[in-house]
Design a protein around this motif. Structure first.
Motif, PDB file in Angstrom:
ATOM      1  N   HIS A  34     -80.804  31.914   7.243  1.00  0.00           N
ATOM      2  CA  HIS A  34     -79.357  32.051   7.088  1.00  0.00           C
ATOM      3  C   HIS A  34     -78.644  30.972   7.891  1.00  0.00           C
ATOM      4  CE1 HIS A  34     -79.677  36.234   5.448  1.00  0.00           C
ATOM      5  NE2 HIS A  34     -80.804  36.170   6.130  1.00  0.00           N
ATOM      6  N   LEU A  35     -77.595  30.429   7.316  1.00  0.00           N
ATOM      7  CA  LEU A  35     -76.678  29.541   8.026  1.00  0.00           C
ATOM      8  C   LEU A  35     -75.308  30.192   7.950  1.00  0.00           C
ATOM      9  CD1 LEU A  35     -77.881  26.146   6.530  1.00  0.00           C
ATOM     10  CD2 LEU A  35     -78.438  27.070   8.769  1.00  0.00           C
ATOM     11  N   GLU A  36     -74.704  30.447   9.094  1.00  0.00           N
ATOM     12  CA  GLU A  36     -73.488  31.256   9.149  1.00  0.00           C
ATOM     13  C   GLU A  36     -72.254  30.417   9.467  1.00  0.00           C
ATOM     14  OE1 GLU A  36     -73.462  34.780   8.854  1.00  0.00           O
ATOM     15  OE2 GLU A  36     -75.538  34.611   8.208  1.00  0.00           O
ATOM     16  N   GLY A  37     -71.147  30.725   8.776  1.00  0.00           N
ATOM     17  CA  GLY A  37     -69.840  30.171   9.122  1.00  0.00           C
ATOM     18  C   GLY A  37     -69.722  28.667   9.001  1.00  0.00           C
ATOM     19  N   MET A  38     -70.263  28.084   7.934  1.00  0.00           N
ATOM     20  CA  MET A  38     -70.217  26.635   7.752  1.00  0.00           C
ATOM     21  C   MET A  38     -68.945  26.240   7.001  1.00  0.00           C
ATOM     22  SD  MET A  38     -74.200  26.120   6.694  1.00  0.00           S
ATOM     23  CE  MET A  38     -74.043  24.350   6.591  1.00  0.00           C
ATOM     24  N   GLU A  39     -68.246  25.234   7.505  1.00  0.00           N
ATOM     25  CA  GLU A  39     -67.011  24.780   6.880  1.00  0.00           C
ATOM     26  C   GLU A  39     -67.283  23.541   6.036  1.00  0.00           C
ATOM     27  OE1 GLU A  39     -63.862  23.834   9.542  1.00  0.00           O
ATOM     28  OE2 GLU A  39     -62.334  23.989   7.977  1.00  0.00           O
ATOM     29  N   ALA A  40     -66.767  23.552   4.811  1.00  0.00           N
ATOM     30  CA  ALA A  40     -67.025  22.466   3.861  1.00  0.00           C
ATOM     31  C   ALA A  40     -65.972  21.379   4.023  1.00  0.00           C
ATOM     32  CB  ALA A  40     -67.024  23.006   2.438  1.00  0.00           C
ATOM     33  N   VAL A  41     -66.271  20.391   4.867  1.00  0.00           N
ATOM     34  CA  VAL A  41     -65.331  19.291   5.091  1.00  0.00           C
ATOM     35  C   VAL A  41     -65.707  18.085   4.242  1.00  0.00           C
ATOM     36  CG1 VAL A  41     -64.335  17.741   6.800  1.00  0.00           C
ATOM     37  CG2 VAL A  41     -64.851  20.108   7.418  1.00  0.00           C
ATOM     38  N   ASN A  42     -66.973  17.659   4.341  1.00  0.00           N
ATOM     39  CA  ASN A  42     -67.445  16.486   3.611  1.00  0.00           C
ATOM     40  C   ASN A  42     -68.761  16.811   2.908  1.00  0.00           C
ATOM     41  OD1 ASN A  42     -65.382  14.723   4.754  1.00  0.00           O
ATOM     42  ND2 ASN A  42     -66.544  14.888   6.672  1.00  0.00           N
ATOM     43  N   ASP A  43     -69.157  15.930   1.975  1.00  0.00           N
ATOM     44  CA  ASP A  43     -70.485  16.049   1.381  1.00  0.00           C
ATOM     45  C   ASP A  43     -71.521  16.015   2.505  1.00  0.00           C
ATOM     46  OD1 ASP A  43     -69.178  15.973  -1.012  1.00  0.00           O
ATOM     47  OD2 ASP A  43     -69.883  13.981  -1.608  1.00  0.00           O
ATOM     48  N   SER A  44     -72.517  16.906   2.443  1.00  0.00           N
ATOM     49  CA  SER A  44     -73.472  17.024   3.544  1.00  0.00           C
ATOM     50  C   SER A  44     -74.862  17.351   3.027  1.00  0.00           C
ATOM     51  CB  SER A  44     -73.035  18.118   4.525  1.00  0.00           C
ATOM     52  OG  SER A  44     -71.763  17.834   5.057  1.00  0.00           O
ATOM     53  N   ILE A  45     -75.858  16.977   3.846  1.00  0.00           N
ATOM     54  CA  ILE A  45     -77.256  17.293   3.565  1.00  0.00           C
ATOM     55  C   ILE A  45     -77.793  18.103   4.739  1.00  0.00           C
ATOM     56  CG2 ILE A  45     -79.564  16.361   3.158  1.00  0.00           C
ATOM     57  CD1 ILE A  45     -78.240  13.823   2.095  1.00  0.00           C
ATOM     58  N   PHE A  46     -78.447  19.219   4.452  1.00  0.00           N
ATOM     59  CA  PHE A  46     -79.007  20.041   5.519  1.00  0.00           C
ATOM     60  C   PHE A  46     -80.162  20.868   4.965  1.00  0.00           C
ATOM     61  CE2 PHE A  46     -75.429  22.225   3.585  1.00  0.00           C
ATOM     62  CZ  PHE A  46     -75.953  23.472   3.270  1.00  0.00           C
ATOM     63  N   ASP A  47     -80.982  21.373   5.868  1.00  0.00           N
ATOM     64  CA  ASP A  47     -82.107  22.227   5.503  1.00  0.00           C
ATOM     65  C   ASP A  47     -81.786  23.682   5.813  1.00  0.00           C
ATOM     66  OD1 ASP A  47     -84.699  19.924   6.635  1.00  0.00           O
ATOM     67  OD2 ASP A  47     -83.458  19.934   4.836  1.00  0.00           O
ATOM     68  N   VAL A  48     -82.412  24.565   5.055  1.00  0.00           N
ATOM     69  CA  VAL A  48     -82.414  25.988   5.378  1.00  0.00           C
ATOM     70  C   VAL A  48     -83.839  26.341   5.761  1.00  0.00           C
ATOM     71  CG1 VAL A  48     -81.985  28.325   4.560  1.00  0.00           C
ATOM     72  CG2 VAL A  48     -80.535  26.449   3.767  1.00  0.00           C
ATOM     73  N   LEU A  49     -84.029  26.820   6.988  1.00  0.00           N
ATOM     74  CA  LEU A  49     -85.361  27.067   7.532  1.00  0.00           C
ATOM     75  C   LEU A  49     -85.713  28.544   7.418  1.00  0.00           C
ATOM     76  CD1 LEU A  49     -85.069  24.843  10.711  1.00  0.00           C
ATOM     77  CD2 LEU A  49     -85.836  24.207   8.410  1.00  0.00           C
ATOM     78  N   LEU A  50     -86.872  28.813   6.837  1.00  0.00           N
ATOM     79  CA  LEU A  50     -87.308  30.182   6.581  1.00  0.00           C
ATOM     80  C   LEU A  50     -88.224  30.682   7.681  1.00  0.00           C
ATOM     81  CD1 LEU A  50     -88.150  29.986   2.772  1.00  0.00           C
ATOM     82  CD2 LEU A  50     -86.010  30.701   3.840  1.00  0.00           C
ATOM     83  N   SER A  51     -87.999  31.925   8.078  1.00  0.00           N
ATOM     84  CA  SER A  51     -88.852  32.614   9.042  1.00  0.00           C
ATOM     85  C   SER A  51     -89.256  33.959   8.452  1.00  0.00           C
ATOM     86  CB  SER A  51     -88.109  32.825  10.365  1.00  0.00           C
ATOM     87  OG  SER A  51     -87.742  31.589  10.939  1.00  0.00           O
ATOM     88  N   PRO A  52     -90.311  34.583   8.976  1.00  0.00           N
ATOM     89  CA  PRO A  52     -90.686  35.918   8.490  1.00  0.00           C
ATOM     90  C   PRO A  52     -89.530  36.892   8.642  1.00  0.00           C
ATOM     91  CG  PRO A  52     -92.443  35.002   9.816  1.00  0.00           C
ATOM     92  CD  PRO A  52     -91.272  34.073   9.973  1.00  0.00           C
ATOM     93  N   SER A  53     -89.321  37.703   7.625  1.00  0.00           N
ATOM     94  CA  SER A  53     -88.160  38.598   7.615  1.00  0.00           C
ATOM     95  C   SER A  53     -88.485  39.948   8.226  1.00  0.00           C
ATOM     96  CB  SER A  53     -87.654  38.786   6.188  1.00  0.00           C
ATOM     97  OG  SER A  53     -88.702  39.252   5.360  1.00  0.00           O
TER      98      SER A  53
END
Length: 416
Positions: free
Chosen positions: A366-385
């Motif tokens: 999960h990535l929380e509270g991200m503001e969309a200002v500009n075009d961006s590249i990022f990863d979402v990292l998975l952990s055991p749930s």
């Protein structure tokens, strides 16, 4: 006056006599077996009857429910039953003799409201309970833009303790209601036809009556476009307020048309399954007093990246990834590609949560509270749930997420 010592001895003797009597009572009670206690027998009663409409015609498919009017503890299922009438409107059921509250729920298409009869005595066999519905007949004649009858749809009425619904066929429906004031909703079966569903408040009925309901309005049309001005096919466009709502899908040119009665409307656009990576939007309220053109632009900021295992950095394909907008910023969803890749188009300056979850694999990120200002590249990292894992932007940076080129990911910056 007795000496204190003598009074104390008297109290002790009295307490001993009470304890002895109480012990004897307990022993006597323990000697009783369950067979010594008389239990009230359950007497079965066969109940039958017929359910009919207000004209006396049998009502097939109605549900009859019997509930004990004198509930016992613990719950006794033998004092509750539900049965459906057959093609002749008849039913039969076996109950425990007693007093019951009975409800008769007609089929949806009948136009009748559920009826309730309290305190029905059903104690001797054979027992009979039959019910004949009543009510004022409200006939509705429904037309669409241009004056033609509505081919098919549904109508419902809400008032007091009564709720009744009926299908509309060839522009006509009938409801059977107790006298009173009602909120009546009428609409097409194809709710994406551009024909409005309308709600009428404060309709009073004191006798059988016929009313005309016009599902007409001002024509509002336009085009829905996405990134680069490309028309979006299959997007769902709608205008809504307390008294009316109308929705339609865009065609191959991205165009739509809806009819709405005059008034103030909130507008929403859902990009559709062909463009599920674009977030849905809610647009400002506008007033409609005449036909008008209304275009919607769903372009915005592009977010892209890769779904990876937090432990190894390995890309993970076929993971559902969703964007959830806070406030009125909408939602979007995709499935990560063969290289774990994903891409979204979000509203600029919107605040979003990004979630990647696989219940089958037991992974989540999960990535929380991200503001969309500009075009961006990022990863979402998975952990055991094993419990919910929340990855804030700071935590994700610290975990060393990388993009395809092996460099640190670029995170959406906060708005100044």
């Amino acid at each position: 006056m007795a000496a204190p010592g003598i009074a104390r001895v008297a109290r002790l003797r009295s307490a001993r006599r009470f304890a002895t009597a109480f012990t004897l009572l307990l022993l006597a009670s323990a000697s009783l077996s369950c067979s010594d206690i008389a239990l009230k027998p359950k007497v079965p009663v066969r109940v039958s009857g017929m359910i009919a409409d207000r004209d006396g015609a049998p009502m097939a498919g109605a549900w009859i429910a019997f509930d004990n009017a004198d509930p016992t503890y613990p719950y006794d299922p033998s004092t509750h039953a539900q049965v459906q009438t057959d093609a002749a409107g008849a039913y039969a059921v076996t109950l425990v003799a007693g007093r019951y509250d009975v409800s008769a729920q007609p089929p949806f298409s009948s136009g009748y409201a559920t009826a309730r009869v309290r305190g029905v005595e059903l104690r001797t066999a054979p027992a009979t309970f039959s019910y004949r519905f009543s009510g004022l007949k409200v006939t509705g004649v429904v037309t669409v833009p241009g004056g033609a009858p509505l081919a098919s749809g549904a109508a419902s009425a809400y008032g007091g303790n009564s709720v009744a619904s009926a299908y509309i066929a060839s522009g006509v429906f009938s409801l059977f209601l107790p006298a009173g004031s009602y909120q009546v909703t009428v609409g097409p079966s194809d709710y994406e036809s551009g024909i409005p569903t309308r709600t009428y408040f404060g309709l009073r009925f004191a006798s059988d009556t016929t009313l005309t309901f016009s599902l007409d309005g001002y024509l509002v049309g336009g085009t829905v476009t996405g990134p680069g001005g490309q028309p979006l096919i299959g997007a769902r466009v709608g205008g809504t307020n307390l008294r009316a709502r109308s929705t339609a899908r865009t065609n191959a040119s991205g165009a739509y048309e809806v009819y709405v009665p005059g008034g103030d409307y909130d507008w929403f656009v859902q990009p559709g399954i062909l463009n599920s990576n674009i977030v849905s939007r809610i647009f400002p309220t506008t007033t409609v007093t005449a036909p008008q053109t209304k275009d919607f632009d769903l372009s915005g900021v592009t977010w892209s990246g890769t779904v990876r295992l937090a432990s190894t950095g390995e890309p993970v394909p076929s993971i559902p990834v969703s964007v959830y907008g806070r406030s009125a910023y909408g939602t979007a969803y995709v499935t990560s590609g063969p290289a774990g890749d994903f891409s979204f188009v979000v509203k600029q300056y919107g605040i979003y949560d990004v979630r990647a979850e696989s219940y089958e694999q037991g992974l989540e990120g999960h990535l929380e509270g991200m503001e969309a200002v500009n075009d961006s590249i990022f990863d979402v990292l998975l952990s055991p749930s094993s419990g919910r894992v929340l990855l804030t932007r700071r935590q994700a940076r610290a975990s060393g997420g990388v993009n395809g080129s092996g460099t640190r990911t670029g995170w959406p910056s906060t708005r100044p």
